[in-house]
Design an enzyme around this catalytic site. Structure first.
Site, PDB file in Angstrom:
ATOM      1  CB  SER A  33       4.243  -7.112  -5.140  1.00 43.42           C
ATOM      2  OG  SER A  33       5.032  -6.445  -4.196  1.00 43.42           O
ATOM      3  N   GLY A  89       4.189  -2.263   1.539  1.00 42.30           N
ATOM      4  CA  GLY A  89       5.583  -2.279   1.981  1.00 42.30           C
ATOM      5  C   GLY A  89       6.508  -1.592   0.988  1.00 42.30           C
ATOM      6  CB  THR A  90       6.682  -1.618  -2.723  1.00 43.84           C
ATOM      7  OG1 THR A  90       6.881  -3.032  -2.768  1.00 43.84           O
ATOM      8  CG2 THR A  90       7.534  -0.958  -3.794  1.00 43.84           C
ATOM      9  CB  ILE A  91       3.807   2.510  -0.874  1.00 39.17           C
ATOM     10  CG1 ILE A  91       3.115   2.015  -2.133  1.00 39.17           C
ATOM     11  CG2 ILE A  91       3.514   3.988  -0.645  1.00 39.17           C
ATOM     12  CD1 ILE A  91       1.602   2.003  -2.034  1.00 39.17           C
ATOM     13  CG  ASP A 236      -6.672  15.783   8.213  1.00 34.13           C
ATOM     14  OD1 ASP A 236      -5.530  15.285   8.164  1.00 34.13           O
ATOM     15  OD2 ASP A 236      -7.629  15.231   8.792  1.00 34.13           O
ATOM     16  CD  GLU A 293       6.953  -4.321   4.866  1.00 36.26           C
ATOM     17  OE1 GLU A 293       7.982  -4.998   5.115  1.00 36.26           O
ATOM     18  OE2 GLU A 293       5.992  -4.763   4.210  1.00 36.26           O
TER      19      GLU A 293
END
Length: 313
Positions: A33, A89-91, A236, A293
């Site tokens: 990354s 993308g990793t998250i 919210d 992604e």
């Protein structure tokens, strides 16, 4: 039992209790990354987590889907905290590994990617060690998660020609140029943009026309633009949705300048609304972008899972 034996037994019991109660953290990181800085700083990150009282370990992702599998394994092994260290993308992959599980650990984020949209929306430090320190300080907030059929996103979903730019930026170019790579690719594709016919059904709204793109945002930071969804809030229970109607290239450029100021939602080519449910269909092939992604093609049904994951940041 002698006094010494009793002391030894008590000491071992206390040590076992400390080990059992120790917080466990798993760092899931993408070694390629951004500019690969996370790989270099990993020993420092683990040391800081250990010094803060965590039993820390790490997993380097090896390809698409690996971060999801690593997150699932972390849940099975009883980790209290999972840190996603990489880009959006990793998250996204880590969230998909956590979201289905009833015993979800908390999620921490170390931004180490190219655009880091979600980290920007949280106001995280741009430095890896700074973000690590923020996690250690431990502000905790339950945030919404978007569910799309059987997948999940935490920041943004979108479709249309404009969103396809992110698929076409080579990873090596992103590593060298960062966010500028996206802008370069966007300018290159500008003359080839074309509208797509999409039908969008929300609670009290139906849109059935040709559009340039639609975005479903959970946060206010999208594609490096911090004001694209200016009213979005993470907890919210609502998506903030933006639809750009069919327009010419000069009109598109004009709208883009409004985005920089955050007043694009008043432009006649923009439809902006909030909802907790949305269905999108199309007679053509429309690619979906989930947190940067590829997410397949329409049709999709979107729903909010309110306060579904605990963030520590």
């Amino acid at each position: 039992m002698s006094v010494m034996d009793d002391f030894s037994f008590a000491g071992k019991h206390d040590m076992m209790r400390v080990v059992i109660n120790m917080k466990k953290v798993r760092v899931i990181y993408n070694p390629s990354s951004g500019k690969e800085e996370m790989k270099r700083l990993l020993p420092d990150v683990l040391m800081r987590l250990e010094e803060a009282g965590y039993e820390a370990s790490a997993h380097a992702t090896r390809g698409a889907g690996d971060a999801t599998r690593a997150a699932e394994t972390a849940v099975e092994r009883g980790y209290n905290l999972v840190i996603a260290a990489g880009g959006d993308g990793t998250i996204y992959e880590v969230v998909n590994g956590l979201a289905e599980r009833p015993n979800r650990p908390a999620l921490g984020i170390i931004p180490a990617g190219t655009t880091n949209d979600f980290a920007r929306s949280l106001g995280l430090p741009r430095s890896i060690l700074g973000a690590c320190d923020r996690i250690i300080q431990g502000k905790r907030q339950a945030v919404d998660v978007g569910k799309i059929n059987d997948r999940y996103f935490i920041n943004i979903a979108g479709g249309g020609t404009l969103t396809e730019v992110t698929y076409n930026v080579p990873s090596k170019l992103k590593t060298v140029l960062g966010q500028l790579a996206y802008y370069m690719k966007g300018i290159e594709k500008l003359v080839f943009l074309h509208p797509t016919h999409v039908r969008i059904e929300a609670r009290d709204l139906v849109i059935d026309e040709e559009i340039m793109l639609f975005l479903i945002a959970n946060s206010n930071s999208v594609g490096g633009f911090e004001k694209l969804a200016p009213q979005a809030k993470l907890s919210d229970g609502l998506f903030d949705c933006l639809v750009m109607k069919k327009c010419s290239v000069p009109e598109l450029i004009r709208v883009a300048t409004h985005v920089l100021r955050g007043d694009h939602i008043h432009d006649p080519h923009i439809i902006y609304f909030q909802t907790d449910y949305l269905k999108a269909t199309s007679s053509g092939e429309v690619q979906l972008n989930l947190d940067g992604e590829m997410g397949g093609t329409l049709p999709f049904t979107f729903q909010v899972l309110p306060r579904h994951i605990d963030l520590i940041y």
